[in-house]
Design a protein around this motif. Structure first.
Motif, PDB file in Angstrom:
ATOM      1  N   PRO A   1      39.571  45.545  41.645  1.00  0.00           N
ATOM      2  CA  PRO A   1      39.651  46.257  42.920  1.00  0.00           C
ATOM      3  C   PRO A   1      39.750  47.764  42.664  1.00  0.00           C
ATOM      4  O   PRO A   1      40.252  48.194  41.628  1.00  0.00           O
ATOM      5  CB  PRO A   1      40.941  45.728  43.554  1.00  0.00           C
ATOM      6  N   THR A   2      39.294  48.553  43.597  1.00  0.00           N
ATOM      7  CA  THR A   2      39.276  50.004  43.452  1.00  0.00           C
ATOM      8  C   THR A   2      40.643  50.560  43.085  1.00  0.00           C
ATOM      9  O   THR A   2      40.755  51.428  42.228  1.00  0.00           O
ATOM     10  CB  THR A   2      38.774  50.650  44.762  1.00  0.00           C
ATOM     11  N   TYR A   3      41.698  50.051  43.717  1.00  0.00           N
ATOM     12  CA  TYR A   3      43.032  50.588  43.461  1.00  0.00           C
ATOM     13  C   TYR A   3      43.531  50.306  42.037  1.00  0.00           C
ATOM     14  O   TYR A   3      44.468  50.936  41.577  1.00  0.00           O
ATOM     15  CB  TYR A   3      44.043  50.089  44.492  1.00  0.00           C
ATOM     16  N   LEU A   4      42.915  49.372  41.314  1.00  0.00           N
ATOM     17  CA  LEU A   4      43.321  49.087  39.942  1.00  0.00           C
ATOM     18  C   LEU A   4      42.431  49.771  38.898  1.00  0.00           C
ATOM     19  O   LEU A   4      42.800  49.834  37.730  1.00  0.00           O
ATOM     20  CB  LEU A   4      43.307  47.581  39.686  1.00  0.00           C
ATOM     21  N   GLN A   5      41.283  50.258  39.320  1.00  0.00           N
ATOM     22  CA  GLN A   5      40.391  50.912  38.373  1.00  0.00           C
ATOM     23  C   GLN A   5      41.058  52.164  37.836  1.00  0.00           C
ATOM     24  O   GLN A   5      41.588  52.974  38.585  1.00  0.00           O
ATOM     25  CB  GLN A   5      39.053  51.230  39.024  1.00  0.00           C
ATOM     26  N   GLY A   6      41.053  52.332  36.556  1.00  0.00           N
ATOM     27  CA  GLY A   6      41.706  53.454  35.915  1.00  0.00           C
ATOM     28  C   GLY A   6      43.177  53.206  35.605  1.00  0.00           C
ATOM     29  O   GLY A   6      43.798  53.960  34.863  1.00  0.00           O
ATOM     30  N   ILE A   7      43.752  52.154  36.192  1.00  0.00           N
ATOM     31  CA  ILE A   7      45.158  51.831  35.942  1.00  0.00           C
ATOM     32  C   ILE A   7      45.276  50.624  35.012  1.00  0.00           C
ATOM     33  O   ILE A   7      46.071  50.627  34.082  1.00  0.00           O
ATOM     34  CB  ILE A   7      45.896  51.528  37.266  1.00  0.00           C
ATOM     35  N   ALA A   8      44.472  49.599  35.279  1.00  0.00           N
ATOM     36  CA  ALA A   8      44.521  48.370  34.486  1.00  0.00           C
ATOM     37  C   ALA A   8      44.068  48.671  33.064  1.00  0.00           C
ATOM     38  O   ALA A   8      43.141  49.452  32.851  1.00  0.00           O
ATOM     39  CB  ALA A   8      43.619  47.308  35.117  1.00  0.00           C
ATOM     40  N   PRO A   9      44.749  48.081  32.078  1.00  0.00           N
ATOM     41  CA  PRO A   9      44.350  48.334  30.696  1.00  0.00           C
ATOM     42  C   PRO A   9      42.945  47.810  30.422  1.00  0.00           C
ATOM     43  O   PRO A   9      42.491  46.850  31.048  1.00  0.00           O
ATOM     44  CB  PRO A   9      45.386  47.565  29.882  1.00  0.00           C
ATOM     45  N   SER A  10      42.264  48.450  29.520  1.00  0.00           N
ATOM     46  CA  SER A  10      40.926  47.981  29.161  1.00  0.00           C
ATOM     47  C   SER A  10      41.086  46.857  28.144  1.00  0.00           C
ATOM     48  O   SER A  10      41.623  47.050  27.056  1.00  0.00           O
ATOM     49  CB  SER A  10      40.083  49.122  28.596  1.00  0.00           C
TER      50      SER A  10
ATOM     51  N   ILE B   1      38.765  33.925  39.910  1.00  0.00           N
ATOM     52  CA  ILE B   1      38.465  35.016  38.987  1.00  0.00           C
ATOM     53  C   ILE B   1      37.699  36.118  39.707  1.00  0.00           C
ATOM     54  O   ILE B   1      36.708  35.861  40.388  1.00  0.00           O
ATOM     55  CB  ILE B   1      37.692  34.494  37.762  1.00  0.00           C
ATOM     56  N   LEU B   2      38.178  37.341  39.538  1.00  0.00           N
ATOM     57  CA  LEU B   2      37.541  38.511  40.146  1.00  0.00           C
ATOM     58  C   LEU B   2      36.352  38.951  39.300  1.00  0.00           C
ATOM     59  O   LEU B   2      36.464  39.046  38.080  1.00  0.00           O
ATOM     60  CB  LEU B   2      38.534  39.670  40.237  1.00  0.00           C
ATOM     61  N   ALA B   3      35.234  39.236  39.941  1.00  0.00           N
ATOM     62  CA  ALA B   3      34.067  39.745  39.228  1.00  0.00           C
ATOM     63  C   ALA B   3      34.294  41.195  38.804  1.00  0.00           C
ATOM     64  O   ALA B   3      33.884  41.604  37.719  1.00  0.00           O
ATOM     65  CB  ALA B   3      32.818  39.634  40.094  1.00  0.00           C
ATOM     66  N   GLU B   4      34.961  41.965  39.667  1.00  0.00           N
ATOM     67  CA  GLU B   4      35.237  43.378  39.386  1.00  0.00           C
ATOM     68  C   GLU B   4      36.686  43.676  39.756  1.00  0.00           C
ATOM     69  O   GLU B   4      37.267  43.034  40.625  1.00  0.00           O
ATOM     70  CB  GLU B   4      34.331  44.282  40.225  1.00  0.00           C
TER      71      GLU B   4
ATOM     72  N   ASP C   1      39.270  42.765  26.969  1.00  0.00           N
ATOM     73  CA  ASP C   1      38.053  41.972  26.971  1.00  0.00           C
ATOM     74  C   ASP C   1      37.876  41.330  28.348  1.00  0.00           C
ATOM     75  O   ASP C   1      38.750  40.628  28.837  1.00  0.00           O
ATOM     76  CB  ASP C   1      38.151  40.886  25.897  1.00  0.00           C
ATOM     77  N   ARG C   2      36.775  41.598  28.988  1.00  0.00           N
ATOM     78  CA  ARG C   2      36.508  41.079  30.339  1.00  0.00           C
ATOM     79  C   ARG C   2      35.509  39.916  30.299  1.00  0.00           C
ATOM     80  O   ARG C   2      34.785  39.675  31.246  1.00  0.00           O
ATOM     81  CB  ARG C   2      35.960  42.197  31.240  1.00  0.00           C
ATOM     82  N   THR C   3      35.511  39.174  29.194  1.00  0.00           N
ATOM     83  CA  THR C   3      34.606  38.040  29.039  1.00  0.00           C
ATOM     84  C   THR C   3      34.749  37.048  30.180  1.00  0.00           C
ATOM     85  O   THR C   3      33.776  36.506  30.676  1.00  0.00           O
ATOM     86  CB  THR C   3      34.875  37.321  27.697  1.00  0.00           C
ATOM     87  N   TYR C   4      35.988  36.825  30.607  1.00  0.00           N
ATOM     88  CA  TYR C   4      36.250  35.828  31.647  1.00  0.00           C
ATOM     89  C   TYR C   4      36.375  36.445  33.030  1.00  0.00           C
ATOM     90  O   TYR C   4      36.858  35.811  33.954  1.00  0.00           O
ATOM     91  CB  TYR C   4      37.521  35.049  31.310  1.00  0.00           C
ATOM     92  N   GLY C   5      35.964  37.681  33.205  1.00  0.00           N
ATOM     93  CA  GLY C   5      36.041  38.341  34.494  1.00  0.00           C
ATOM     94  C   GLY C   5      37.025  39.494  34.445  1.00  0.00           C
ATOM     95  O   GLY C   5      37.628  39.787  33.420  1.00  0.00           O
ATOM     96  N   ALA C   6      37.189  40.136  35.589  1.00  0.00           N
ATOM     97  CA  ALA C   6      38.022  41.331  35.658  1.00  0.00           C
ATOM     98  C   ALA C   6      39.498  41.006  35.820  1.00  0.00           C
ATOM     99  O   ALA C   6      40.352  41.841  35.561  1.00  0.00           O
ATOM    100  CB  ALA C   6      37.557  42.213  36.808  1.00  0.00           C
ATOM    101  N   GLY C   7      39.818  39.830  36.253  1.00  0.00           N
ATOM    102  CA  GLY C   7      41.209  39.453  36.473  1.00  0.00           C
ATOM    103  C   GLY C   7      41.293  38.232  37.360  1.00  0.00           C
ATOM    104  O   GLY C   7      40.280  37.583  37.644  1.00  0.00           O
TER     105      GLY C   7
END
Length: 140
Positions: A19-28, A14-17, A30-36
């Protein structure tokens, strides 16, 4: 991930955050279980693949598909009730379908009820007829 699930064994993927290349692209979401999930790390695990037949796995696949097809009406009723004999009898239904999509439609669940209710009997009883209690435990 399903709410309330225990994913401790999966934590290393599980990713804590994001990655930069996905910020702004990945849908918002619930990040309860992490960023992905880091799929590269997960697929890099030591999985065992075999080109040889795996009878147990093939049997589970056959049974699962027959049950799924029976519940949704793509397999005649004579084809799936015998599966109950493979299940352990309990007081509730033997199968509980899980919808892996957001906003599960109640109409779908309602449509499955007649078939699911047939999974309230026909299962295996765990206590055998050879089970005998010691005489000292019998109360008159």
């Amino acid at each position: 991930m399903l709410p309330g699930g225990d994913y401790r064994h999966f934590q290393r993927f599980i990713l804590a955050e994001l990655p930069t290349y996905l910020q702004g692209i990945a849908p918002s979401v619930d990040r309860t279980y992490g960023a992905g999930i880091n799929l590269q790390l997960m697929y890099g695990e030591n999985f065992r693949f075999s080109s040889e037949p795996e009878p147990g796995l093939e049997l589970v696949d056959i049974v699962t598909n027959a049950l799924r097809r029976g519940l949704v009406g793509n397999l005649g009723e004579e084809g799936w009730p015998p599966l109950r004999g493979l299940m352990i009898h309990r007081s509730d239904v033997y199968v509980n379908p899980v919808g892996l999509f957001q906003g599960a439609d109640r109409k779908v669940a309602t449509a499955l009820l007649p078939a699911m209710n047939k999974f309230r009997e026909g299962g295996r009883i765990m206590a055998t007829s050879s089970l005998q209690w010691p005489e000292s435990n019998h109360k008159a």
